[in-house]
Every structure is written in structure tokens, then in C-alpha cells.
Design a protein around this motif. Sequence first.
Motif, PDB file in Angstrom:
ATOM      1  N   TRP A   9      -2.750   7.821   2.200  1.00 16.66           N
ATOM      2  CA  TRP A   9      -3.185   6.734   1.541  1.00 16.66           C
ATOM      3  C   TRP A   9      -3.999   7.423   0.679  1.00 16.66           C
ATOM      4  N   GLN A  27      -5.172   2.882  -6.202  1.00 16.88           N
ATOM      5  CA  GLN A  27      -4.199   2.172  -6.011  1.00 16.88           C
ATOM      6  C   GLN A  27      -4.108   0.868  -6.614  1.00 16.88           C
ATOM      7  N   LYS A  52       8.550   2.799  -6.632  1.00 20.44           N
ATOM      8  CA  LYS A  52       8.355   4.123  -6.092  1.00 20.44           C
ATOM      9  C   LYS A  52       8.695   4.849  -6.322  1.00 20.44           C
ATOM     10  N   THR A  93       7.212  -3.276  -6.435  1.00 19.47           N
ATOM     11  CA  THR A  93       7.612  -2.708  -5.337  1.00 19.47           C
ATOM     12  C   THR A  93       8.090  -0.933  -5.346  1.00 19.47           C
ATOM     13  N   SER A 100       0.959  -0.967  -0.215  1.00 19.20           N
ATOM     14  CA  SER A 100       0.228   0.317   0.043  1.00 19.20           C
ATOM     15  C   SER A 100       1.091   0.991   0.175  1.00 19.20           C
ATOM     16  N   PHE A 101       0.968   2.149  -1.002  1.00 20.49           N
ATOM     17  CA  PHE A 101       1.506   3.428  -1.153  1.00 20.49           C
ATOM     18  C   PHE A 101       0.975   4.178  -0.473  1.00 20.49           C
ATOM     19  N   ARG A 102       2.124   5.435   0.258  1.00 17.68           N
ATOM     20  CA  ARG A 102       2.529   6.323   0.562  1.00 17.68           C
ATOM     21  C   ARG A 102       2.956   7.545   0.071  1.00 17.68           C
ATOM     22  N   SER A 103       2.202   8.493   0.542  1.00 18.58           N
ATOM     23  CA  SER A 103       2.979   9.591  -0.359  1.00 18.58           C
ATOM     24  C   SER A 103       4.037  10.101   0.239  1.00 18.58           C
ATOM     25  N   GLU A 156       8.682   8.856  -1.855  1.00 23.05           N
ATOM     26  CA  GLU A 156       7.081   7.482  -1.667  1.00 23.05           C
ATOM     27  C   GLU A 156       7.456   6.866  -0.455  1.00 23.05           C
ATOM     28  N   SER A 157       6.497   6.193   0.373  1.00 21.51           N
ATOM     29  CA  SER A 157       6.640   4.884   1.066  1.00 21.51           C
ATOM     30  C   SER A 157       5.810   3.964   1.157  1.00 21.51           C
ATOM     31  N   ILE A 158       6.020   2.878   1.694  1.00 21.60           N
ATOM     32  CA  ILE A 158       4.849   1.611   1.157  1.00 21.60           C
ATOM     33  C   ILE A 158       5.280   0.849   2.212  1.00 21.60           C
TER      34      ILE A 158
END
Lengths: 308, 638
Positions: A164, A169, A181, A179, A156-159, A185-187
Motif C-alpha cells: 500500500w 492514493q 488498474k 477501478t 485501495s490499490f496494491r502494487s 496490481e490488485s485492489i
Amino acid sequence: MPQSLPAFDSATLTHLQRLEAESIHIMREVVANAENPVMLYSVGKDSATMLHLAKKAFYPAPPPFPLLHVDTTWKFRAMYDLRDKAAKDAGMDLLVHHNPEAMEKGINPFDHGGLHTDMWKTEGLKQALTKYNFDVAFGGARRDEEKSRAKERVFSFRSANHRWDPKNQRPELWKLYNTRKAKTESIRVFPISNWTELDIWQYIHLEGIEIVPLYFSEPRPVVERDGLLIMVDDDRFRLRPGEVPQMKSIRFRTLGCYPLTGAVESEATTLPEVIQEMLLTTTSERQGRAIDHDQSASMEKKKQEGYF
Amino acid sequence: MTAETKDPVYVTDALIAEDIDAYLLKHQHKTMLRFITCGSVDDGKSTLIGRLLYDTKMIFEDQLASLEHDSKAVGTQGGEIDFALLVDGLAAEREQGITIDVAYRFFATDKRKFIVADTPGHEQYTRNMVTGASTADLAVILIDARQGVLTQTRRHSYLVNLLGIRNIVLAVNKMDLVGYSQERFYEIVKDYAHFAKQIGMESFLPIPISGLRGDNMVTKSPEMPWYQGPSLLQHLEEAPINDSRMIDKPFRMAVQWVNRPNLDFRGFAGQIGAGVVRPGDAIRVLPSGKTTTVKSIVTFDGDLEQAIAGQSVTLTFDDEVDCSRGDVITRADAPCEVADQFEAALVWMDEHEMLPGRPYLLKIGTQTVTATVTEPKYEVNVNTLEHLASRTLGLNAIGVVNISTDRPIPFEAYADNPDLGGFILIDRMSNATVAAGLIHFALRRSQNIHWQAVDINREAHAAQKNQTARVVWFTGLSGSGKSTIANLVEKKLHAMGKHTFLLDGDNVRHGLNRDLGFTDADRVENIRRVGEVARLMTDAGLIVLTAFISPFRSERRMVRELMAPGEFIEVHVNTPLDVAEARDVKGLYKKARSGQLKNFTGIDSPYEAPEAAEITVNTVELSAEDAADQVIAAILSR
């Protein structure tokens, strides 16, 4: 025949074996791709299961990432004890983060309501991820917990500001996790997405995973407040006029900040009894958490803001 | 095990209370089935899932209370329990525009745990349906008995079949509304069978049900004594699981991660995709083809004597064979194929259309490589099954293409092994997952064309000219001054005795690229060809200058990657749009503004400026002469 090879009557893996294999696969994908992964560890039964799976995934090496506990200072004492022991047993580094601003302002669950979770957990988590520059964080969320979780991807990706975006998605096909990004970003990765509460309990039972004793019933001092049984875990607890802690046989179905976590009256002192109670119970798991009660979409809103 | 096979309702409640240990023992041997429900919007999908959750007691009292309340308030069943509301957290969320997505739901019976991928019905959510279907062992395709087979039913059946799901249940729903008519049921089954045959579906199991009334859901319905088959839940409990299908195939495991905790241990971690492995087995590592034997199967719970498809394990070898992430370990005498050109089906999942020639990342197994679609063959109209000629694929389009990877990869046909035949394409700029792919077979031609080794190599060519080969790539808007500056640069280099060649956009389009227009797809192909020509020229030792708008970062990067490191020098001729438009040397902006010229960069087609060009020239402040000198100084100093 070695003990670990269960009888394949039909040459088919059991549901727990399949779930375990999937979780291990997910964790290895992260380690093979991430630059700086971390495992969020909240000391609950889901975290305990996730940590156990991590030990399996990388055996004989220790899990090649640290544990991160985003602490509020208001957890049950028994949780802090197990936290330190579990990290040591696993041979992993344990990072504990306290939001300095919350610390300074003395944010607590008695005076600050929703702000308590907001500052200690949501903000604290963002701070910690930024501070250590983690690009991937494992979390122990499950899809059966709550409606908005049911839709969340495993990856699930995060700015850059940890938000979220449920509308955006990535499709997640087969077990091919994308994976890639952007730098900022972070996951968040949820390796136990497909486990249910019963799966977790059964696995803990089968594997003999150590969990916080608070899950088992014992006479403990409680007060009844707003329909919840709250345990008086230390002397910071502010009793309201007329409140006197009573000793009751209680246990917890979920664990969080002790002044916010409702107990259930119970006589279950062993895991099978806990599972038995869970199976015969008639209310869903999250009822014990004050955090979800605001409104039905509250979890979703919190998640968009960066809450795990 | 249980005597009540005809009645699989939760009969173990008593066991939970009486002997929890016995209950747990029984339940730890449960298997797990993943399935997907699909069908048109009003075919009763949510009701069906709600019913299954309800009948298997997955609904808690607090949820039930709110369900009863909601049923009265907003339900569509006249105050009776509206099971659809259980799963339609979706409905409210759809109003907020969030749910167009797969939701996963869980329930269990005595025999199995189930994971249902609840996928949206609309055509625009095809990608989400494909996501749900990719991990399913079984599909339940719903049909409203009053409506029969609809376009949406066909579409979903096509996708389910494409994704290789072999267990298909045709749930003819709302039988109560057609008077439980046997004739109506058989009419629909016959219709569907006709369609199923057309798409090559091998078999399906039709079950007449009413999700709302519970007929043939958990137990056999007394309303339809003419139906002899199992109830839906009985079938879900008996249906085979994909992993079991893979056990009888030769051993395959894609290596995820090499475990090296210390100098004495080197293990290869992965999830077994097919077959069985035992210590002592002869294995082969692909693509290298090296062979060795399995020394041990290492797990946290001790070494195993065997491991089967679906398990995550760590293998050690007898010899120090080279093996890393992306490699595939196979049985030595039954390896899989290795190739770099394939025919594959693609389901396009991105708003930006597929561009043949553009390099995408392709992830298959545990390996990620660069790949391009070399030849779109056709697009499938899923509703009519017609094959349409197409240069590209848009969002939710399904087509068959030829694909080429930058290096040979071990693979199997998707139909034989989804683990080594299913892939995703990833856009290199946005990192979005843009397509799902299914390999049909390898194209033989790649194996028959070999590189011819030549004695006079590129270094020799360049040394003879006393220079280092370069590609100096001018990019910028039309009218920015690319050609002018490139031309000056060439003149000056020529005067210095350098061997050069200028590839100019307009000139190339008169010959080599005469067949290409200005759509995004053609622009990509234009640059791909120019890149290949430039590469041949650098092999000849030349300093190649190119002047192309080359609006997309992806393609400039593609050309950069064709060249040796440091050989490619990107020159951004940075002229603002208003300046270029004011100059309008060829009168093109005017035409574009008036609508006479379509797809004009900067006007109705995007220009993606370089993020890290080696050289940026500012034509507003510098004269063309000065700009050329700046470029030459930069080239020669490298």
C-alpha cells in the motif's frame, strides 16, 4: 405496508439505510468491473455484516464471488463452526488458505510473536491472492478503527507485491470509483469503510445477523497474561508455570487468534446488552488485540507490508 | 422528540443504562449528515473537530489518557487539553510526508450520525479538499476572528460552492481572543457576504464560536448573549441532507449491474439518484429511449411498494427492453438529456497537465466512455476570480472547457443532479484519476451536425483500387530514419501499382499544422489532426504512410482507435538515441543540446516507445532498403 419499508416520516433515509445503500453500491461496482473478485472473510462481526450486505446486493442471485479465509489454524473453534455454516447458508464457495511455509515450520503465537501474524496472515493473504489470481478483494475494515484506516480510500490499490502506498492514493470523488488498474496490481475494497462499531452492532441487531457466540458472555476458561484475559480454547494452549485456567464470565469485543485475543469480563448475554456495554465502555475496541500494542504506527506499517 | 432541544449534549447516557431497547429503537431512526471542515491552516480546524468528538463522547478513556499525556508533552495550550492532538495523527504523519490526505471521522448525537471529512488546508492539497467536498451535505468554513477573511478562505469557499454544497456554515472561530466582540463578528460576516455574493453563493449561516473554549459549539455561549442563532452542533443536527433534496425530482437510476441468476429473472441493479419509483411506473431507458413499465422493486427484504433517492434496489420490467450497465432509467415523461458535447468545469488533479485533444476515459454515473477536451475556454484564478486564457490546466487548476465524448451519454447539469452531472477523467495509460468535472450544459452543435450517408463507401473505394486501406504509422526519434524508410516503402508500393500517400511530419507542419508548436499540448493536437486526415484517406481506399515522431503512446493509440480493427500498422523505427544523435542529419540534436531548441524529443521531452508495435525495424543492423522490404512484406502479408 410491507415490513421492509420503514416509515419515512421525513422522506429521509436513516443512517443505517444510507450506509447499507452505499455498501451495496460499492459491491456492485466491484462485480461490474472486476475480473476475479473475492471476499475476505474472517468470521468476525464486521465480516458477518459485510457478507450480509453482499447477499442483499446481489439478491436474488447469490453473491457472485467466493469467500476466502486466510487461516492461521489458531482461531477459536467456534469461529470455524460459523465460518462453514455461513458460507453454506449464503450459497457461496469457501476457500481456506494456510501458508504452507508457516504450517511446515509450525509457526505459532507462543514461540514466534510478531512472526505469527506476519507469516500466517500477511504472507498467507498475499499467497492466496496470487494463487487464485484475484484482482479485487473485499475487506471488512472500517475507518473508525484506527488512525491510518481513517485515511484509506474505499478502493485501495496494491502494487504487484501487494504493498500500500499511502502517498499515492487516487482521489475518490462522489461515488465514482476508478477501478482501472495495471495487470499486475490488485485492489482492496472496503465496503463498510464508513460504518462505526456502533453502526455494525445496531445493524446486526436489526437484521438478526448470526455472529459467533463468543461475542456473548458465558463462563469460559481463561488465564490472565500480560494484562489480557486469554481464553484456553484447546489443549495446544501452553500454560506457564503456576497458571491455572479459571472459569470466568467473559466475552470478546473482537475476534482473532485465540491466544492473542483479550476477553473482557462481562454479563452481557444478549445483543442489546452487548451494545449497552459497548456504549458504556471506556476503552477503544482495538485494545483487546495484542497486535496493535507494539507502537502506535504499527498498523500502518503492517498495512504497507500487505496486512489487511 | 426530546425536550432539551436547546441542550443537545449527550443526555441519553441514562437511557443506555436504564432501557437499552428503548435507546436502540430511538437510534435506529437517526439520519446521517456528511460534512467537510475547511479553512486556513491556523484557523482551528483540528481543535473544532477534536472538540466535537470530545463533547459527543466519541473519545474513549484510553484515548483520553494519551491525549492528556500528549497535551502536557507537546500541546500548545499550556498543559490544558489540546483537542487538536486528537485529530492530528495527521501532524506526526505529515512529518513523515504521508498525510496530505482526507481523513474521515465519525461521531453521533441523539438525532444524527456525522461523518466529517477532515481536509488539509494548503493550496497544494486542493484535490483532496475537493474529494472530501464531493460527498458532503454541508461545509463548515472556519475563520480566525483575528485574521478575518483570508485568501485560503476564499479559495475553499469557491470550491465548496463549485461542488454545489448549499449548506454553508461560516464558523468565526477564536471569538475568545477578540473579547467576544459582536462588532468584530459582524465585520467579518459583512466581508464574507460580499465575497459570497461575488461567487454566487446563495446563503450561509454565520456562527461565532470558540472551538477551544467550547463557546456555541454544543450549547449557546453565555459569553455572547447578542448571538441569537443555533450552536454549531444544533445546526448540524437540523441541516437538510442532499438525498432529501433529490427526492422531489423526477426518477433517475443509473444501471450498475444486470442481475440474471437464471432464465426467469432479469433485474437492473442500481442506486436511485433522484425521485421515487413504484411498480407500474412508466419508465424510459436512456440513451436508447425505449419505454416500459416497472414490474417490481426487488430487494433481499422482499418486494417494495416504493423506493426513494439514495436506496440501492433492483428493478424488473414488464417487457424485455434492452438495458445494460451505463444506461439510465428515468421517468418516461421526464427523461434527462442525452448529448456528446458539453461545457464543464474541471478541477485538474494530476501532476501531468491536461492536454486538449488527448483521449481520456470519462466516468459518469455507471458509464465509462472516451472523451477529449476540445476547447479549453479559461482557467479561473480562484483567489481573484479572474478568468485567464489557457491552453491547458496544471495540478489543482480549475477551468471551464468544452468536452466531447465518443458516444452520446445521458446526463444532467451538475447543479440539478450531481449523480448524473459529476464525472471523473482517467488517464488511459497510468489509470490515474486526473480530473473532477461538473457538467454545465450540453453544446447544441453536436445535435445539429449529422453524419451524411454516402453511397460510395470506403469498401467501394478500396475495392476499385484492388487493395485494402491501411495506415502504416512510422514512429521513432528524430533522425531515426522514419522519413527515409517511409519514402522507400512508398516508392516500392507505388511500383507495385498500389495507391498510396505519405504524410510527413515536417511537410504537414508547413501547412495544416502551421499554427502548432512543440509543447506537449501542441504535439497531441498535431497527431490528432494527422490521425483524422489519415482516416479520411483510408475512407478513400488509400494506403497511408505517416512519418511522425509521435512520442506519446496515448495519441498513437487514439489514432489506432480511429481506424477499423487491423487497419492500423504501427512501425517502430527503433534507433537508439546515441545513434540518432550521432547521425544528426538536420543538425537538430546539436541545437537541442546547446539549449537553442526546446522540447526536443529524447533530450528534454520524453519518447514513449511502443509496447506492442506490429513491426519493429532495427536501423542499426538493417539498411534502409532492407528495412523497407521488411515493412512491405509485413504489410502485404496482413
